[in-house]
Design a protein around this motif. Structure first.
Motif, PDB file in Angstrom:
ATOM      1  N   ALA A 155      36.738  45.231  35.127  1.00  0.00           N
ATOM      2  CA  ALA A 155      36.037  44.980  36.286  1.00  0.00           C
ATOM      3  C   ALA A 155      36.312  43.474  36.661  1.00  0.00           C
ATOM      4  CB  ALA A 155      34.447  45.615  36.402  1.00  0.00           C
ATOM      5  N   GLY A 156      36.601  42.555  35.271  1.00  0.00           N
ATOM      6  CA  GLY A 156      36.871  41.414  35.797  1.00  0.00           C
ATOM      7  C   GLY A 156      37.885  40.894  36.104  1.00  0.00           C
ATOM      8  N   LEU A 157      39.006  41.614  36.088  1.00  0.00           N
ATOM      9  CA  LEU A 157      40.862  41.799  36.040  1.00  0.00           C
ATOM     10  C   LEU A 157      40.882  42.484  37.991  1.00  0.00           C
ATOM     11  CD1 LEU A 157      43.646  41.491  35.500  1.00  0.00           C
ATOM     12  CD2 LEU A 157      43.464  43.596  34.435  1.00  0.00           C
ATOM     13  N   CYS A 158      40.435  43.363  38.501  1.00  0.00           N
ATOM     14  CA  CYS A 158      40.186  43.629  39.701  1.00  0.00           C
ATOM     15  C   CYS A 158      39.416  42.178  40.138  1.00  0.00           C
ATOM     16  CB  CYS A 158      38.893  44.335  39.403  1.00  0.00           C
ATOM     17  SG  CYS A 158      39.470  46.985  38.599  1.00  0.00           S
ATOM     18  N   THR A 159      38.504  42.182  39.856  1.00  0.00           N
ATOM     19  CA  THR A 159      38.144  40.928  40.810  1.00  0.00           C
ATOM     20  C   THR A 159      38.931  39.936  40.907  1.00  0.00           C
ATOM     21  OG1 THR A 159      35.504  41.644  39.837  1.00  0.00           O
ATOM     22  CG2 THR A 159      35.415  39.508  41.429  1.00  0.00           C
ATOM     23  N   ALA A 160      39.432  39.597  39.727  1.00  0.00           N
ATOM     24  CA  ALA A 160      40.653  38.458  39.931  1.00  0.00           C
ATOM     25  C   ALA A 160      41.741  38.599  40.562  1.00  0.00           C
ATOM     26  CB  ALA A 160      40.550  38.401  38.099  1.00  0.00           C
ATOM     27  N   ILE A 161      42.022  39.935  40.697  1.00  0.00           N
ATOM     28  CA  ILE A 161      43.468  39.830  41.664  1.00  0.00           C
ATOM     29  C   ILE A 161      43.324  40.185  42.757  1.00  0.00           C
ATOM     30  CG2 ILE A 161      44.612  41.551  42.190  1.00  0.00           C
ATOM     31  CD1 ILE A 161      44.720  42.832  39.283  1.00  0.00           C
ATOM     32  N   VAL A 162      41.761  40.639  43.278  1.00  0.00           N
ATOM     33  CA  VAL A 162      41.551  40.649  44.893  1.00  0.00           C
ATOM     34  C   VAL A 162      40.939  39.257  45.201  1.00  0.00           C
ATOM     35  CG1 VAL A 162      39.696  40.352  46.528  1.00  0.00           C
ATOM     36  CG2 VAL A 162      40.587  42.785  44.375  1.00  0.00           C
ATOM     37  N   ARG A 163      40.145  37.899  44.467  1.00  0.00           N
ATOM     38  CA  ARG A 163      39.868  37.061  44.724  1.00  0.00           C
ATOM     39  C   ARG A 163      40.964  35.778  44.216  1.00  0.00           C
ATOM     40  NH1 ARG A 163      35.514  36.144  47.018  1.00  0.00           N
ATOM     41  NH2 ARG A 163      34.950  34.248  45.806  1.00  0.00           N
ATOM     42  N   ARG A 164      41.826  36.135  43.590  1.00  0.00           N
ATOM     43  CA  ARG A 164      42.546  35.265  43.013  1.00  0.00           C
ATOM     44  C   ARG A 164      42.050  34.136  42.884  1.00  0.00           C
ATOM     45  NH1 ARG A 164      46.405  34.386  48.897  1.00  0.00           N
ATOM     46  NH2 ARG A 164      46.569  36.942  49.115  1.00  0.00           N
ATOM     47  N   ALA A 165      41.845  34.809  41.420  1.00  0.00           N
ATOM     48  CA  ALA A 165      41.378  33.949  40.134  1.00  0.00           C
ATOM     49  C   ALA A 165      42.579  34.122  38.920  1.00  0.00           C
ATOM     50  CB  ALA A 165      39.319  33.830  40.012  1.00  0.00           C
TER      51      ALA A 165
END
Length: 310
Positions: A155-165
């Protein structure tokens, strides 16, 4: 409802209060002048409907309140108030569909940390699954999948991709790769020990296993299930319905695939080990793709809703 607690510098309090008062979906505004000591300032409290929280927090951060003061947000288990009911009715959208992005980033950041506890849970889950694959026992496989903590960094990876983090992406990838590498290595050692004790054998690993054969024999069904699990998992996080995560955990074969990779490698069945590794990678990829797509759709829907209200 969510409870919002703010610490604001004295000269910024009126600006913050004005923002809260004009935000649709807020209630129970309280200002305690000079109550805060570290950092010094005023304490501002209010309740906010979940569907209005993300926009409000975004505006507060744009005003720099997170840098000169503090912003805290937490769920309230029960709020009995006519004004709260009115605020929830006034807030646009549905609370179940609302995503509080900063809350999601914070949650996935914590779940994506490579900690001793994370490694212990993943290794134990993989060892339980190893017993399940050797015994061809579906109950042990399901139990191992429920114990595995790997959805957090996914989930962290998915969030990072969408938020460009990028920092969150690196942290999540490191946790995933290091966690599974350590779990597989420890399960190989565990398998050698079980073999020495006469509890595991090559004959058991190579025997027909109708209940667990799918673990090392990936197909399109594996991808479909991984995609669906990715969608369900992200929805459970963003809607604060964490109970659904248990179902997500026991619907994908990440932990059992890692376990079968270790056991097959221990007994030099490299073809089976390769099939299990492919199953593991297929599930990780499917969950990441579907989870990222789900977050993108939620963000687009939210933006579309804001433009239509404007």
């Amino acid at each position: 409802m969510l409870h919002l607690r703010l610490i604001t510098p004295v000269d910024r309090t009126d600006e913050v209060v004005a923002l809260l008062e004009r935000t649709v979906g807020t209630a129970h505004l309280v200002v305690l002048a000079g109550a805060a000591r570290d950092p010094a300032g005023d304490l501002v409290l209010c309740d906010v409907a979940r569907e209005a929280a993300d926009g409000l927090v975004t505006e507060l951060r744009a005003q720099g309140i997170d840098r000169c003061g503090a912003i805290s947000l937490q769920d309230t288990a029960l709020t009995l108030s006519l004004r709260a009911e009115e605020a929830e009715r006034e807030a646009p959208g549905d609370s179940a569909d609302a995503v509080v992005w900063d809350e999601l980033v914070e949650a996935t950041h914590e779940e994506s940390t490579l900690s001793t506890t994370y490694l212990a849970f993943l290794a134990i889950a993989t060892m339980i699954a190893a017993c399940g694959v050797v015994l061809d026992n579906a109950v042990l496989i399901v139990g191992a999948m429920a114990v595995g903590p790997e959805f957090g960094p996914l989930a962290g990876l998915c969030t990072a991709i969408v938020r460009r983090a990028p920092a969150l992406a690196v942290r999540s990838l490191l946790t995933l790769v290091s966690g599974f590498a350590a779990a597989i290595a420890l399960t190989v050692a565990f398998s050698f020990l079980m073999d020495a004790l006469g509890l595991f054998s090559a004959a058991q690993v190579e025997a027909p296993r109708p209940n667990t054969r799918f673990i090392y024999d990936p197909d399109l069904y594996s991808l479909v299930v991984a995609l669906l699990a990715g969608v369900a998992g992200i929805l459970s996080l963003t809607s604060a319905k964490s109970g659904a995560l248990v179902g997500v955990a026991i619907s994908v074969t990440t932990v059992p695939a890692a376990a079968n990779t270790a056991v097959a490698f221990t007994f030099a069945d490299y073809a089976q080990a390769r099939g299990s590794a492919e199953q593991l990678l297929l599930n990780l990829l499917g969950i990441t793709v579907a989870g990222t797509a789900t977050l993108l759709v939620q963000r687009l829907v939210r933006r579309g809703g804001r433009r239509s209200r404007g």
